[in-house]
Design an enzyme around this catalytic site. Structure first.
Site, PDB file in Angstrom:
ATOM      1  CB  CYS A   1      -4.637   3.066   2.944  1.00 53.87           C
ATOM      2  SG  CYS A   1      -4.857   4.834   2.596  1.00 53.87           S
TER       3      CYS A   1
ATOM      4  CB  CYS B   1      -8.568   6.495   0.682  1.00 54.15           C
ATOM      5  SG  CYS B   1      -6.902   7.016   0.239  1.00 54.15           S
ATOM      6  CB  SER B   2      -8.540   1.889  -0.712  1.00 51.87           C
ATOM      7  OG  SER B   2      -8.755   2.678  -1.863  1.00 51.87           O
ATOM      8  CB  CYS B   3      -2.855   4.193  -0.517  1.00 55.48           C
ATOM      9  SG  CYS B   3      -3.489   5.856  -0.809  1.00 55.48           S
TER      10      CYS B   3
HETATM   11 FE    FE Z   1      -5.383   5.534   0.510  1.00 50.17          FE
END
Ligand code: FE
Length: 200
Positions: free
Chosen positions: A101, A104-106
């Protein structure tokens, strides 16, 4: 407690607080429902994703449905992913998939639980796209030159799961034993499914 763990705990607390406040502010959901949701999320582990992968290895019809519509297929296995849009991408002899991602951190938390710290790092998010082969090599994965590496950028409403190739030498194994060969990293795409010697 290590600095890394302290950081993870603070991040989790921050996330939980932000989540509760947002939902309460919008009047969407009660505090009790938020607690239920959090407890649900803590039940998520990579074993769920591994079950999906092993089923795909054993059941070609399921695999076809999984690649066509990941969300619907995992629901067939009784796995509740609560409306998440899941896209499953298959590794083959000529194609290797890697999930990131960049924003961000999906991450497919419904099937893998919480992401590892490296997945959330600025370095991984930038380099996975720019130089995926170098990143894979640092994870100990060197792919032949004729294998195409495809990087998938997750978003808030769409998550990717890699379907690794079934390792050779697994013909005598059952589905549950094969699931044990499927690591979290293999489903992100920074590793391959493990060798059968690990479970025999
Ligand atoms: Fe994300």
């Amino acid at each position: 407690m290590s600095a890394e763990h302290a950081h993870s705990d603070r991040s989790a607390e921050h996330l939980e607080r932000a989540f509760r406040e947002l939902l309460a502010e919008k009047g969407i959901i009660s505090d009790a429902a938020v607690s239920e949701r959090l407890e649900f999320m803590y039940t998520r582990t990579p074993a769920l994703g591994a079950r999906v992968v092993a089923r795909a290895w054993f059941d070609p019809g399921f695999k076809e449905r999984l690649l066509e519509d990941g969300s619907a297929a995992v629901t067939e296995l009784g796995i509740d992913i609560r409306g998440l849009r899941l896209v499953v991408v298959e590794n083959t002899a000529v194609l290797h998939n890697l999930v990131v991602c960049t924003l961000c951190s999906c991450y497919p938390r419904m099937l893998l639980g919480l992401p590892p710290d490296w997945y959330k790092s600025v370095e991984y998010r930038a380099r996975a796209v720019r130089e995926p082969r170098a990143v894979l090599a640092e994870f100990g994965l060197s792919l032949p030159g004729d294998v195409t590496v495809r990087v998938h950028d997750s978003t808030a409403d769409m998550r990717y799961l890699v379907l690794p190739a079934r390792p050779t030498g697994t013909d005598a194994l059952g589905e549950a034993q094969c699931a044990e060969l499927v690591s979290r990293d293999a489903m992100i795409g920074v590793a391959l499914a493990g060798s059968p010697s690990n479970v025999l």
